[in-house]
Structure formats: structure tokens, C-alpha cells
Write a protein that holds these residues in place. Sequence first.
Motif, PDB file in Angstrom:
ATOM      1  N   THR A 144      17.184 -82.157  64.971  1.00 16.21           N
ATOM      2  CA  THR A 144      17.832 -80.917  65.380  1.00 16.21           C
ATOM      3  C   THR A 144      19.032 -81.215  66.273  1.00 16.21           C
ATOM      4  O   THR A 144      19.055 -82.185  67.033  1.00 16.21           O
ATOM      5  CB  THR A 144      16.864 -80.023  66.169  1.00 16.21           C
ATOM      6  OG1 THR A 144      16.491 -80.680  67.384  1.00 16.21           O
ATOM      7  CG2 THR A 144      15.627 -79.713  65.346  1.00 16.21           C
ATOM      8  N   GLU A 146      19.778 -79.391  68.745  1.00 15.86           N
ATOM      9  CA  GLU A 146      19.344 -79.107  70.116  1.00 15.86           C
ATOM     10  C   GLU A 146      18.868 -80.357  70.844  1.00 15.86           C
ATOM     11  O   GLU A 146      19.033 -80.476  72.059  1.00 15.86           O
ATOM     12  CB  GLU A 146      18.233 -78.045  70.100  1.00 15.86           C
ATOM     13  CG  GLU A 146      18.711 -76.645  69.802  1.00 15.86           C
ATOM     14  CD  GLU A 146      18.923 -76.391  68.327  1.00 15.86           C
ATOM     15  OE1 GLU A 146      19.454 -75.329  67.976  1.00 15.86           O
ATOM     16  OE2 GLU A 146      18.534 -77.259  67.509  1.00 15.86           O
ATOM     17  N   GLU A 233      11.790 -75.058  69.255  1.00 19.14           N
ATOM     18  CA  GLU A 233      11.954 -75.021  67.802  1.00 19.14           C
ATOM     19  C   GLU A 233      12.137 -76.417  67.221  1.00 19.14           C
ATOM     20  O   GLU A 233      12.580 -76.590  66.089  1.00 19.14           O
ATOM     21  CB  GLU A 233      13.164 -74.149  67.436  1.00 19.14           C
ATOM     22  CG  GLU A 233      13.040 -72.710  67.892  1.00 19.14           C
ATOM     23  CD  GLU A 233      11.812 -72.032  67.325  1.00 19.14           C
ATOM     24  OE1 GLU A 233      11.534 -72.230  66.130  1.00 19.14           O
ATOM     25  OE2 GLU A 233      11.124 -71.325  68.083  1.00 19.14           O
ATOM     26  N   SER A 234      11.812 -77.435  67.985  1.00 17.82           N
ATOM     27  CA  SER A 234      11.976 -78.807  67.499  1.00 17.82           C
ATOM     28  C   SER A 234      11.227 -79.040  66.202  1.00 17.82           C
ATOM     29  O   SER A 234      10.199 -78.434  65.933  1.00 17.82           O
ATOM     30  CB  SER A 234      11.448 -79.782  68.555  1.00 17.82           C
ATOM     31  OG  SER A 234      11.379 -81.091  68.051  1.00 17.82           O
ATOM     32  N   LEU A 235      11.758 -79.972  65.412  1.00 17.19           N
ATOM     33  CA  LEU A 235      11.066 -80.374  64.194  1.00 17.19           C
ATOM     34  C   LEU A 235       9.839 -81.230  64.505  1.00 17.19           C
ATOM     35  O   LEU A 235       9.004 -81.461  63.643  1.00 17.19           O
ATOM     36  CB  LEU A 235      12.018 -81.165  63.282  1.00 17.19           C
ATOM     37  CG  LEU A 235      13.234 -80.395  62.762  1.00 17.19           C
ATOM     38  CD1 LEU A 235      14.035 -81.272  61.821  1.00 17.19           C
ATOM     39  CD2 LEU A 235      12.816 -79.111  62.055  1.00 17.19           C
ATOM     40  N   GLN A 262      19.781 -72.719  71.687  1.00 18.35           N
ATOM     41  CA  GLN A 262      19.846 -72.681  70.234  1.00 18.35           C
ATOM     42  C   GLN A 262      21.260 -72.354  69.778  1.00 18.35           C
ATOM     43  O   GLN A 262      21.599 -71.226  69.464  1.00 18.35           O
ATOM     44  CB  GLN A 262      18.856 -71.675  69.678  1.00 18.35           C
ATOM     45  CG  GLN A 262      17.414 -72.115  69.832  1.00 18.35           C
ATOM     46  CD  GLN A 262      16.459 -71.203  69.106  1.00 18.35           C
ATOM     47  OE1 GLN A 262      16.823 -70.136  68.668  1.00 18.35           O
ATOM     48  NE2 GLN A 262      15.219 -71.628  68.973  1.00 18.35           N
TER      49      GLN A 262
END
Length: 268
Positions: A144, A146, A233-235, A262
Motif C-alpha cells: 500500500t 500508506e 486498511e493495510s494489506l 488514506q
Amino acid sequence: MSRNLYIVPHDLTEVGNAALDYAFFLGRHVKTDIMLLHLVDNQAKIAAIEAKLWDIIKVKSVPESVEMFVLATVGDIFTDINKIATREHAQLILMGTHGAKGFQKLTGSFAMKVITSCDIPFIVVQKETKHQEIRNIVVPIDLTKESLQIVSSAGDLARIFDATVHVIGEKHADEGLSQQTKNRVLLIRNKYDEKGAKCDINLLPPSGSYAKKVMAYVKEKNIDIIAIAYHSESLLPQFDNFAQSLITNEMKLPCMIIAAKQSGNLYF
């Protein structure tokens, strides 16, 4: 203020002292103002708390490069630290945690709730955190954008200490994901070249717990501080646990952490 400003929220405990001592350690390497902050629930408590904060400072060896301030004010730790930090143009917040046991006892996510309420980086220390020279900083990233938002702050810290930033990620068997990782690495290397910061890139094997692989790398490379961007919202699966495990790591290393926003354009 024309100089750097570090804010140390102090809860009148030993971990508050640990955060202040680490702020002094940084202050021996860069001129800074340090604000010792305590939020109260009643205006009538302010004078007594300010006196206690000055008493804490009086028994410390304050570096010549540091100027101290205290602030006791009515407020809430989850909403007003960011307001104060923004108003005072602070560059960094240093906060103590009681470790994994206390961390869980105080929360579910007490420290993370404070961190995610703020827009500037934190350095979180434990009571036993040592003041060792920062020669190696590790920055774990994922796919990401982020996750890259810590890169700039880690580079600034690296320049102060002439340290090397170790950027680590995971290898991917998927060709598309592998190319994304290579693109991230190129962006980071270019950014650190621009900043004049030393950078070492390493991709870890794809199997196994990422947190365990990060800590194995930390031990192997004699890392002095961990730096991460926290983003829910990290992978990464279970990222909350990942972040908390690094903040309360068993090696008692300090952890620099920023709450990622974000947005595709904020990661540098």
C-alpha cells in the motif's frame, strides 16, 4: 517556535520519565524545545500538576541544547494532544508504554488510539528502552502507498544520526505484486538519495509471519529503532497485532510510528 519542538505526554509514572529521558537523548543530537504535557479533567488541578512537572524536570540532567516547557491543561488525551501539537507546530511526540502486558491492560488499543488521533510522528518507548546511538533504522513496508508515509520521518531521523535506513518488504511469487514492490523500492531509494540519507533495501522470503521476520531482521542487523506507518486498511493480515507487537517488542527498542492517511499523494 523557530526550533524543533518535541512533546512528551507525561502520566506522572516511570514510563513518562522514560519518554522524557529519550527526548533528552534525542535533544543531545539536535537543538530542540521539549514540552512536558499533562491533561487534567479539572481546571483546579492545573497549578499542582504544573508544579509536579517542574519537580520532575529539576531532578533531570537537561541537555544544554534543550529548552524545557510545561503545560498542564484541561483536555482529553484522545482529542487534544493533536490540537496542541498542531497549534505549537511540533515535529514529534514521545510517549511511554507499559509494555505488552500494560498495553493490553490499558486498551484494547490505548496507545494506538492516541497515535491515530494525531497527524505527526510518535516515538514510543518502554521503561527499559536503552539510549543507544541510532546507526540502523528498519522500515517495514507493504504494497500500500500508506505504508510509505513513514519514509520521510525515518529519513529525517537517519540524517541526524548519519544512520542507515533498512527498508524491508516481502517477495511475491505473483509477477504483478512483485513489480509493485519494485516500484515502491525505486521510489524510496530516489527519495533517500534526494534527502542524502543512506538506504539499504531487502526483500524477505514470502512465507511465515511478517512480524517474526521483521524481528529476526532486527536482531540480525543490530537495528536500533523500528519505524512504521500504521494504517488499518493495510494489506497485511492482523495489522493491528503487527503494529502493537512492534511497539511492545521484546527487545525494548523504540518504535517510530505515524498514523497513515488514506491518500495516494501523502506518503512522502
